[in-house]
Motif scaffolding. Structure first.
Motif, PDB file in Angstrom:
ATOM      1  N   THR A 246       0.830  -1.206   0.000  1.00  0.00           N
ATOM      2  CA  THR A 246       0.000   0.000   0.000  1.00  0.00           C
ATOM      3  C   THR A 246       0.865   1.257   0.000  1.00  0.00           C
ATOM      4  OG1 THR A 246      -1.751  -1.170   1.194  1.00  0.00           O
ATOM      5  CG2 THR A 246      -1.819   1.243   1.219  1.00  0.00           C
ATOM      6  N   CYS A 247       1.932   1.255   0.822  1.00  0.00           N
ATOM      7  CA  CYS A 247       2.832   2.417   0.876  1.00  0.00           C
ATOM      8  C   CYS A 247       3.488   2.663  -0.476  1.00  0.00           C
ATOM      9  CB  CYS A 247       3.902   2.195   1.943  1.00  0.00           C
ATOM     10  SG  CYS A 247       3.304   2.318   3.640  1.00  0.00           S
ATOM     11  N   MET A 248       3.959   1.590  -1.113  1.00  0.00           N
ATOM     12  CA  MET A 248       4.623   1.751  -2.407  1.00  0.00           C
ATOM     13  C   MET A 248       3.663   2.272  -3.471  1.00  0.00           C
ATOM     14  SD  MET A 248       7.114  -1.585  -2.714  1.00  0.00           S
ATOM     15  CE  MET A 248       7.649  -1.056  -4.334  1.00  0.00           C
ATOM     16  N   LEU A 249       2.484   1.674  -3.539  1.00  0.00           N
ATOM     17  CA  LEU A 249       1.519   2.096  -4.555  1.00  0.00           C
ATOM     18  C   LEU A 249       1.017   3.509  -4.299  1.00  0.00           C
ATOM     19  CD1 LEU A 249      -0.554  -1.195  -5.055  1.00  0.00           C
ATOM     20  CD2 LEU A 249       1.356  -0.325  -6.422  1.00  0.00           C
ATOM     21  N   ALA A 250       0.810   3.837  -3.023  1.00  0.00           N
ATOM     22  CA  ALA A 250       0.367   5.194  -2.690  1.00  0.00           C
ATOM     23  C   ALA A 250       1.435   6.210  -3.090  1.00  0.00           C
ATOM     24  CB  ALA A 250       0.062   5.295  -1.196  1.00  0.00           C
ATOM     25  N   GLY A 251       2.702   5.880  -2.813  1.00  0.00           N
ATOM     26  CA  GLY A 251       3.785   6.776  -3.195  1.00  0.00           C
ATOM     27  C   GLY A 251       3.845   6.978  -4.701  1.00  0.00           C
ATOM     28  N   MET A 252       3.675   5.888  -5.437  1.00  0.00           N
ATOM     29  CA  MET A 252       3.705   5.958  -6.903  1.00  0.00           C
ATOM     30  C   MET A 252       2.552   6.816  -7.429  1.00  0.00           C
ATOM     31  SD  MET A 252       1.962   4.340  -9.678  1.00  0.00           S
ATOM     32  CE  MET A 252       1.507   2.717  -9.071  1.00  0.00           C
ATOM     33  N   ILE A 253       1.357   6.612  -6.904  1.00  0.00           N
ATOM     34  CA  ILE A 253       0.175   7.355  -7.370  1.00  0.00           C
ATOM     35  C   ILE A 253       0.296   8.840  -7.038  1.00  0.00           C
ATOM     36  CG2 ILE A 253      -2.306   7.656  -7.030  1.00  0.00           C
ATOM     37  CD1 ILE A 253      -2.438   4.580  -6.625  1.00  0.00           C
ATOM     38  N   ILE A 254       0.701   9.157  -5.808  1.00  0.00           N
ATOM     39  CA  ILE A 254       0.811  10.559  -5.383  1.00  0.00           C
ATOM     40  C   ILE A 254       1.859  11.297  -6.217  1.00  0.00           C
ATOM     41  CG2 ILE A 254       1.523  12.064  -3.481  1.00  0.00           C
ATOM     42  CD1 ILE A 254       0.232   9.989  -1.584  1.00  0.00           C
ATOM     43  N   CYS A 255       3.009  10.664  -6.425  1.00  0.00           N
ATOM     44  CA  CYS A 255       4.062  11.303  -7.229  1.00  0.00           C
ATOM     45  C   CYS A 255       3.614  11.493  -8.683  1.00  0.00           C
ATOM     46  CB  CYS A 255       5.338  10.468  -7.175  1.00  0.00           C
ATOM     47  SG  CYS A 255       6.172  10.482  -5.573  1.00  0.00           S
ATOM     48  N   SER A 256       2.880  10.527  -9.213  1.00  0.00           N
ATOM     49  CA  SER A 256       2.395  10.633 -10.592  1.00  0.00           C
ATOM     50  C   SER A 256       1.397  11.770 -10.731  1.00  0.00           C
ATOM     51  CB  SER A 256       1.749   9.315 -11.024  1.00  0.00           C
ATOM     52  OG  SER A 256       2.691   8.262 -11.041  1.00  0.00           O
ATOM     53  N   ILE A 257       0.489  11.878  -9.780  1.00  0.00           N
ATOM     54  CA  ILE A 257      -0.518  12.950  -9.820  1.00  0.00           C
ATOM     55  C   ILE A 257       0.158  14.316  -9.748  1.00  0.00           C
ATOM     56  CG2 ILE A 257      -2.400  14.030  -8.524  1.00  0.00           C
ATOM     57  CD1 ILE A 257      -3.345  11.215  -7.777  1.00  0.00           C
ATOM     58  N   TYR A 258       1.174  14.436  -8.872  1.00  0.00           N
ATOM     59  CA  TYR A 258       1.871  15.714  -8.750  1.00  0.00           C
ATOM     60  C   TYR A 258       2.555  16.089 -10.062  1.00  0.00           C
ATOM     61  CZ  TYR A 258       5.165  19.330  -7.459  1.00  0.00           C
ATOM     62  OH  TYR A 258       5.864  20.504  -7.422  1.00  0.00           O
ATOM     63  N   MET A 259       3.225  15.134 -10.703  1.00  0.00           N
ATOM     64  CA  MET A 259       3.928  15.446 -11.956  1.00  0.00           C
ATOM     65  C   MET A 259       2.953  15.830 -13.061  1.00  0.00           C
ATOM     66  SD  MET A 259       7.168  12.774 -12.117  1.00  0.00           S
ATOM     67  CE  MET A 259       6.287  11.304 -11.567  1.00  0.00           C
ATOM     68  N   LEU A 260       1.816  15.133 -13.141  1.00  0.00           N
ATOM     69  CA  LEU A 260       0.797  15.509 -14.131  1.00  0.00           C
ATOM     70  C   LEU A 260       0.300  16.933 -13.890  1.00  0.00           C
ATOM     71  CD1 LEU A 260      -1.299  12.202 -14.333  1.00  0.00           C
ATOM     72  CD2 LEU A 260       0.056  13.207 -16.180  1.00  0.00           C
ATOM     73  N   TYR A 261       0.052  17.256 -12.621  1.00  0.00           N
ATOM     74  CA  TYR A 261      -0.439  18.593 -12.267  1.00  0.00           C
ATOM     75  C   TYR A 261       0.632  19.652 -12.590  1.00  0.00           C
ATOM     76  CZ  TYR A 261      -1.903  22.534  -9.368  1.00  0.00           C
ATOM     77  OH  TYR A 261      -2.247  23.791  -8.924  1.00  0.00           O
ATOM     78  N   HIS A 262       1.885  19.356 -12.233  1.00  0.00           N
ATOM     79  CA  HIS A 262       2.966  20.325 -12.443  1.00  0.00           C
ATOM     80  C   HIS A 262       3.204  20.573 -13.928  1.00  0.00           C
ATOM     81  CE1 HIS A 262       6.626  22.512 -11.292  1.00  0.00           C
ATOM     82  NE2 HIS A 262       7.211  21.940 -12.344  1.00  0.00           N
ATOM     83  N   MET A 263       3.066  19.533 -14.746  1.00  0.00           N
ATOM     84  CA  MET A 263       3.293  19.690 -16.182  1.00  0.00           C
ATOM     85  C   MET A 263       2.023  20.086 -16.924  1.00  0.00           C
ATOM     86  SD  MET A 263       5.970  16.568 -17.121  1.00  0.00           S
ATOM     87  CE  MET A 263       4.905  15.243 -16.517  1.00  0.00           C
ATOM     88  N   ASP A 264       0.917  20.246 -16.178  1.00  0.00           N
ATOM     89  CA  ASP A 264      -0.377  20.635 -16.758  1.00  0.00           C
ATOM     90  C   ASP A 264      -0.781  19.665 -17.873  1.00  0.00           C
ATOM     91  OD1 ASP A 264      -2.695  22.111 -17.032  1.00  0.00           O
ATOM     92  OD2 ASP A 264      -1.801  23.535 -18.454  1.00  0.00           O
ATOM     93  N   MET A 265      -0.750  18.376 -17.547  1.00  0.00           N
ATOM     94  CA  MET A 265      -1.090  17.333 -18.508  1.00  0.00           C
ATOM     95  C   MET A 265      -2.198  16.442 -17.962  1.00  0.00           C
ATOM     96  SD  MET A 265       2.495  15.798 -20.004  1.00  0.00           S
ATOM     97  CE  MET A 265       3.515  16.684 -21.180  1.00  0.00           C
ATOM     98  N   SER A 266      -2.992  15.918 -18.870  1.00  0.00           N
ATOM     99  CA  SER A 266      -3.903  14.840 -18.522  1.00  0.00           C
ATOM    100  C   SER A 266      -3.182  13.523 -18.778  1.00  0.00           C
ATOM    101  CB  SER A 266      -5.174  14.912 -19.379  1.00  0.00           C
ATOM    102  OG  SER A 266      -4.844  14.676 -20.753  1.00  0.00           O
ATOM    103  N   VAL A 267      -3.788  12.411 -18.375  1.00  0.00           N
ATOM    104  CA  VAL A 267      -3.192  11.101 -18.636  1.00  0.00           C
ATOM    105  C   VAL A 267      -3.019  10.892 -20.136  1.00  0.00           C
ATOM    106  CG1 VAL A 267      -3.528   8.608 -18.450  1.00  0.00           C
ATOM    107  CG2 VAL A 267      -4.064  10.085 -16.499  1.00  0.00           C
ATOM    108  N   THR A 268      -4.045  11.292 -20.906  1.00  0.00           N
ATOM    109  CA  THR A 268      -3.984  11.146 -22.366  1.00  0.00           C
ATOM    110  C   THR A 268      -2.859  11.993 -22.955  1.00  0.00           C
ATOM    111  OG1 THR A 268      -6.368  10.751 -22.455  1.00  0.00           O
ATOM    112  CG2 THR A 268      -5.285  11.348 -24.513  1.00  0.00           C
ATOM    113  N   ASP A 269      -2.727  13.231 -22.465  1.00  0.00           N
ATOM    114  CA  ASP A 269      -1.651  14.111 -22.943  1.00  0.00           C
ATOM    115  C   ASP A 269      -0.280  13.498 -22.659  1.00  0.00           C
ATOM    116  OD1 ASP A 269      -3.507  15.969 -23.776  1.00  0.00           O
ATOM    117  OD2 ASP A 269      -3.422  17.117 -21.903  1.00  0.00           O
ATOM    118  N   SER A 270      -0.139  12.936 -21.466  1.00  0.00           N
ATOM    119  CA  SER A 270       1.159  12.370 -21.079  1.00  0.00           C
ATOM    120  C   SER A 270       1.517  11.166 -21.948  1.00  0.00           C
ATOM    121  CB  SER A 270       1.160  11.978 -19.596  1.00  0.00           C
ATOM    122  OG  SER A 270       0.254  10.911 -19.350  1.00  0.00           O
ATOM    123  N   LEU A 271       0.523  10.338 -22.245  1.00  0.00           N
ATOM    124  CA  LEU A 271       0.779   9.175 -23.097  1.00  0.00           C
ATOM    125  C   LEU A 271       1.175   9.605 -24.508  1.00  0.00           C
ATOM    126  CD1 LEU A 271      -2.121   6.812 -21.965  1.00  0.00           C
ATOM    127  CD2 LEU A 271       0.322   6.501 -21.526  1.00  0.00           C
TER     128      LEU A 271
END
Length: 454
Positions: free
Chosen positions: A142-167
């Motif tokens: 749970t800790c590992m997955l939570a860390g991965m999800i939180i960091c991913s959300i932050y990077m998407l927000y910082h780069m102003d991207m959606s999941v589709t944009d990032s792909l």
């Protein structure tokens, strides 16, 4: 139980090195992961029925019943070497991250960082491990997955991207390519999938610690269900980590970062994200370290004491002496971890996932050959020659690996070297064996008789 088993299958290497490898291998690791899923299914429907039928309490006890004491100790020794190298590589990755990002600035030497962490792991073990710290495999996951999800959300927000944009951005930057299509290349997809399947069969299916959790389930059907579920979950989880790997490379390029490989994600998390997210990153990383390192050291101590030293066969050793010997062996195991971590520091490779998988092809290959010969052949091997065969096979593989250009020309062998290693072991066992009578075959426990327990 399948979700909890993910914590045993994943580590800090998955959390850091798999995303870091996207920079040079793109999403190619997914090829190996598809092989992992196939390997788990093979374990579920080939190995688990055998283990339940034989009512095994020791995976390597099977080798003792089927082939003899030399085979049993050889199998245990290769398990010890395999787990020792893999566990210390994972430990090194966590130590080098903490050292490079934080402790170098404080003037703390690398050897001291490693020693302190090992002392903490030993105390963690002696104080009751997960029962004291209240970290179970499920919480670790749970800790590992939570860390991965939180960091991913932050990077998407910082780069102003959606999941589709990032792909789309990953595709334009060549990061999301999965399959290698050059037959001569070591990353050719069929080679990678085959390698992944056999790496899982050996690193999980004939690993004492890993399989003990599976055969502790009350019945075969439930154990098989857990293993099949694990194959699906591991495929999904690794895909998510690779996606995060694409994000950190997009983020790193935008921020003009010079860090690469295993150090890219820690650099972003600890130096370019808010402190709160950096703390989450460290919690996720360390939550993967303590249970996995503790489990590896405990498994190695048990195997050395029981399989190599024959503690349970020593009638003159009382409980107090056995406990004293276990503690001494555990300290020697910890000291060996310190030495090998320092060796990895000298090697200083930029991608630990590559080293771990490469070493697995050498150390797990003989185990693959031993178990495959025992399960699928009825021949009776000459037990005293087994150690020589098992050590000769990886040496021959090393010679093949280092001389590929002269032997094969443009063709390259990758991680499927583990299959060649196992095949050479099988061939050696076949050459030093003789046809077996039916009674000998049945006495090995392969028709339901319970084997001699180690």
């Amino acid at each position: 139980m399948a979700f909890g088993m993910i914590g045993t299958s994943l580590s800090g290497v998955t959390f850091v090195s798999v995303p870091g490898a996207v920079g040079h291998d793109h999403f190619g690791y997914l090829q190996i992961t598809i092989g992992y899923a196939i390997g788990y299914i093979a374990i579920a429907f080939i190995l688990l029925p055998l283990y339940y039928r034989l009512k095994l309490t020791s995976i390597y006890g099977y080798l003792r019943s089927r082939m003899g004491m030399a085979s049993y100790k050889t199998g245990a020794l290769f398990f010890i070497v395999s787990r020792w190298v893999g566990a210390t590589a994972r430990l090194y990755l966590v130590v080098i991250i903490l050292q490079t990002i934080i402790l170098d600035r404080l003037g703390v030497p690398f050897w001291l960082t490693t020693l302190i962490i090992l002392i903490m792991i030993i105390l963690y073990t002696y104080e009751g491990g997960v029962k004291t710290i209240v970290w179970t495999d499920t919480l670790q996951t749970t800790c590992m997955l939570a860390g991965m999800i939180i960091c991913s959300i932050y990077m998407l927000y910082h780069m102003d991207m959606s999941v589709t944009d990032s792909l789309t951005a990953m595709r334009h930057n060549g990061l999301s390519r999965v399959f290698g299509l050059d037959f001569n290349d070591k990353n050719y997809f069929i080679k990678q999938i085959i390698a992944g399947a056999f790496i899982t069969i050996t690193m999980t299916g004939i690993d004492q610690e890993m399989m003990q959790k599976s055969i502790s389930v009350s019945n075969l059907k439930d154990s098989q269900k857990n293993m099949v579920t694990l194959s699906v979950i591991i495929l999904v989880v690794i895909t998510l980590f690779l996606y995060m790997g694409g994000l950190i490379h997009l983020y790193g390029a935008r921020e003009h970062l010079t860090a690469t490989g295993d150090l890219l994600f820690p650099t972003i998390a600890l130096e370019h994200m808010p402190t709160s997210i950096g703390i989450i990153f460290l919690i996720a990383l360390i939550s993967a370290l303590f249970p996995s390192a503790d489990g590896a050291m405990t498994a190695l101590t048990s195997s050395i004491c029981i399989d190599i030293m024959g503690m349970k066969r020593q009638d003159k050793w009382d409980a107090a002496r056995q406990q004293s010997i276990r503690k001494k062996v555990h300290l020697w195991v910890a000291f060996s971890f310190l030495i090998l971590v320092l060796v990895f520091k000298v090697i200083n490779d930029n991608s630990m996932i590559g080293i771990i998988l490469k070493m697995a092809t050498y150390t797990y290959g003989p185990l693959l050959g031993l178990f495959a010969f025992g399960i699928f052949s009825k021949r009776k091997v000459r037990d005293k020659y087994v150690p020589y065969i098992c050590f000769a096979a990886p040496i021959l593989c090393m010679l093949i690996d280092f001389n590929q250009e002269h032997i094969f020309g443009l063709f390259r062998i990758g991680l499927e070297l583990i299959v060649i290693n196992g095949g050479l072991t099988w061939l050696g066992l076949w050459l030093f064996s003789s046809p077996s009578k039916s009674a000998d075959w049945e006495s090995a426990g392969l028709h339901g008789a319970q084997p001699d327990r180690a």
